[in-house]
Write an enzyme that holds these catalytic residues in place. Sequence first.
Site, PDB file in Angstrom:
ATOM      1  N   HIS A  35       2.008  15.283 -13.764  1.00  0.00           N
ATOM      2  CA  HIS A  35       0.879  16.383 -13.836  1.00  0.00           C
ATOM      3  C   HIS A  35       1.709  17.989 -13.623  1.00  0.00           C
ATOM      4  O   HIS A  35       1.440  18.684 -14.550  1.00  0.00           O
ATOM      5  CB  HIS A  35      -0.222  16.248 -13.480  1.00  0.00           C
ATOM      6  CG  HIS A  35      -1.149  15.225 -13.062  1.00  0.00           C
ATOM      7  ND1 HIS A  35      -1.785  14.644 -12.456  1.00  0.00           N
ATOM      8  CD2 HIS A  35      -1.101  14.191 -14.891  1.00  0.00           C
ATOM      9  CE1 HIS A  35      -2.580  13.980 -12.329  1.00  0.00           C
ATOM     10  NE2 HIS A  35      -1.968  13.397 -14.136  1.00  0.00           N
ATOM     11  N   ASP A  83       0.495  15.182  -2.214  1.00  0.00           N
ATOM     12  CA  ASP A  83      -0.274  15.730  -2.896  1.00  0.00           C
ATOM     13  C   ASP A  83      -0.524  17.377  -2.217  1.00  0.00           C
ATOM     14  O   ASP A  83      -0.749  18.130  -2.376  1.00  0.00           O
ATOM     15  CB  ASP A  83      -2.272  16.151  -2.047  1.00  0.00           C
ATOM     16  CG  ASP A  83      -2.323  13.903  -2.811  1.00  0.00           C
ATOM     17  OD1 ASP A  83      -1.772  14.062  -4.480  1.00  0.00           O
ATOM     18  OD2 ASP A  83      -4.191  13.726  -3.192  1.00  0.00           O
ATOM     19  N   SER A 103       8.608   3.671   3.430  1.00  0.00           N
ATOM     20  CA  SER A 103       9.204   2.484   3.930  1.00  0.00           C
ATOM     21  C   SER A 103       9.056   2.926   5.585  1.00  0.00           C
ATOM     22  O   SER A 103       9.418   3.819   6.227  1.00  0.00           O
ATOM     23  CB  SER A 103      10.530   2.362   4.003  1.00  0.00           C
ATOM     24  OG  SER A 103      10.247   0.531   4.818  1.00  0.00           O
ATOM     25  N   GLY A 104       7.703   3.266   5.820  1.00  0.00           N
ATOM     26  CA  GLY A 104       7.595   2.596   7.383  1.00  0.00           C
ATOM     27  C   GLY A 104       8.498   2.486   8.355  1.00  0.00           C
ATOM     28  O   GLY A 104       9.315   3.573   9.137  1.00  0.00           O
ATOM     29  N   SER A 105       9.076   1.489   8.362  1.00  0.00           N
ATOM     30  CA  SER A 105       9.149   1.072   9.334  1.00  0.00           C
ATOM     31  C   SER A 105      11.076   1.088   8.721  1.00  0.00           C
ATOM     32  O   SER A 105      12.350   1.276   9.613  1.00  0.00           O
ATOM     33  CB  SER A 105       9.851   0.242   9.473  1.00  0.00           C
ATOM     34  OG  SER A 105      10.367  -1.293   7.738  1.00  0.00           O
ATOM     35  N   GLY A 106      11.633   1.808   7.678  1.00  0.00           N
ATOM     36  CA  GLY A 106      12.853   1.957   6.891  1.00  0.00           C
ATOM     37  C   GLY A 106      13.636   0.185   7.293  1.00  0.00           C
ATOM     38  O   GLY A 106      14.531  -0.059   6.887  1.00  0.00           O
ATOM     39  N   GLU A 107      12.934  -1.165   7.377  1.00  0.00           N
ATOM     40  CA  GLU A 107      13.345  -1.662   7.241  1.00  0.00           C
ATOM     41  C   GLU A 107      13.339  -3.148   6.174  1.00  0.00           C
ATOM     42  O   GLU A 107      13.721  -3.632   6.158  1.00  0.00           O
ATOM     43  CB  GLU A 107      13.503  -2.604   8.603  1.00  0.00           C
ATOM     44  CG  GLU A 107      13.658  -1.759   9.936  1.00  0.00           C
ATOM     45  CD  GLU A 107      15.126  -2.000   9.968  1.00  0.00           C
ATOM     46  OE1 GLU A 107      15.911  -2.595   9.713  1.00  0.00           O
ATOM     47  OE2 GLU A 107      15.733  -0.701  10.207  1.00  0.00           O
ATOM     48  N   SER A 152      -2.320   1.384   8.215  1.00  0.00           N
ATOM     49  CA  SER A 152      -3.172   2.577   7.672  1.00  0.00           C
ATOM     50  C   SER A 152      -2.690   3.945   7.214  1.00  0.00           C
ATOM     51  O   SER A 152      -2.691   4.436   6.462  1.00  0.00           O
ATOM     52  CB  SER A 152      -5.106   1.882   8.003  1.00  0.00           C
ATOM     53  OG  SER A 152      -5.212   0.855   7.221  1.00  0.00           O
ATOM     54  N   ARG A 202       1.062  12.988  -9.549  1.00  0.00           N
ATOM     55  CA  ARG A 202       0.601  13.860  -9.820  1.00  0.00           C
ATOM     56  C   ARG A 202       1.685  15.047  -9.728  1.00  0.00           C
ATOM     57  O   ARG A 202       1.681  15.635 -10.331  1.00  0.00           O
ATOM     58  CB  ARG A 202      -0.125  14.433  -8.096  1.00  0.00           C
ATOM     59  CG  ARG A 202      -0.385  16.100  -8.008  1.00  0.00           C
ATOM     60  CD  ARG A 202      -1.919  16.153  -8.590  1.00  0.00           C
ATOM     61  NE  ARG A 202      -2.634  15.509  -8.357  1.00  0.00           N
ATOM     62  CZ  ARG A 202      -3.829  14.533  -9.556  1.00  0.00           C
ATOM     63  NH1 ARG A 202      -3.453  14.051 -10.564  1.00  0.00           N
ATOM     64  NH2 ARG A 202      -4.664  14.096  -8.653  1.00  0.00           N
ATOM     65  N   ARG A 213       0.749  -1.342  -0.263  1.00  0.00           N
ATOM     66  CA  ARG A 213      -0.011  -0.025  -0.343  1.00  0.00           C
ATOM     67  C   ARG A 213       0.875   1.268  -0.205  1.00  0.00           C
ATOM     68  O   ARG A 213       0.499   2.545  -0.390  1.00  0.00           O
ATOM     69  CB  ARG A 213      -0.824   0.001   1.064  1.00  0.00           C
ATOM     70  CG  ARG A 213      -2.115  -1.158   0.616  1.00  0.00           C
ATOM     71  CD  ARG A 213      -3.013  -1.059   2.189  1.00  0.00           C
ATOM     72  NE  ARG A 213      -3.023   0.162   2.795  1.00  0.00           N
ATOM     73  CZ  ARG A 213      -4.390   0.600   3.195  1.00  0.00           C
ATOM     74  NH1 ARG A 213      -5.483  -0.200   2.299  1.00  0.00           N
ATOM     75  NH2 ARG A 213      -4.381   2.005   3.544  1.00  0.00           N
ATOM     76  N   GLU A 271       0.174   5.225   5.528  1.00  0.00           N
ATOM     77  CA  GLU A 271      -0.030   5.117   3.932  1.00  0.00           C
ATOM     78  C   GLU A 271      -1.065   6.257   3.184  1.00  0.00           C
ATOM     79  O   GLU A 271      -0.878   6.798   2.931  1.00  0.00           O
ATOM     80  CB  GLU A 271      -0.677   3.528   3.147  1.00  0.00           C
ATOM     81  CG  GLU A 271      -0.069   2.804   3.814  1.00  0.00           C
ATOM     82  CD  GLU A 271      -0.319   1.496   4.301  1.00  0.00           C
ATOM     83  OE1 GLU A 271      -1.359   1.057   4.633  1.00  0.00           O
ATOM     84  OE2 GLU A 271       0.158   0.648   4.814  1.00  0.00           O
TER      85      GLU A 271
END
Length: 185
Positions: free
Chosen positions: A60, A160, A86-90, A149, A57, A46, A152
Amino acid sequence: MGFKSVEQKIVNEIAATLDNIAVEDVEQLVAEIEKAERVFFVGVGRVLLSLEGTAKRLAHLGVQTVVVGQITEPAITENDLLIVGSGSGESSFPLAIAKKAKSFAATVAHIGSNANSSMKEHTDLFIRIPVQTKLALPGEIPSVQPMTSLFEQCLLLLGDSIALMMVEEKEIDMHSLWQYHANLE
């Protein structure tokens, strides 16, 4: 629970998270995007979907964007920027790609929630989305949502926000952007 109840929880989490992203880090990322010849994006799952939305975007807005792995991907160079989500960076694939990009002298920006991850040694810039992790780091925004969630969602909205910052900075006529929109639909 009804829709309005969970919708409000999600909106509140997103607002709290976005309010805690360091403005100067975002401004530095915008500057790197604007000076890069091309902007590459890498992530998985995700996170990749959120990054693909940002790549589209920015395209564009006239930015040359590339999603790592697409069939027409060119070689990365020292003139390019790689944005790693990457949230964890792992995560192994984004980590390997960041390392490879650095070997070609590209600039690497990591958007994640863990500043002290393995990704740190391969990046030039870190933008923290301070969401809840299993590490329970200081300043994390808790979430009632499943898994990652909140990360992401905020990653997409950060993209944006960056696009709108660029539109306003360059005083781009919004209607003129339709010339870059897909037209084979």
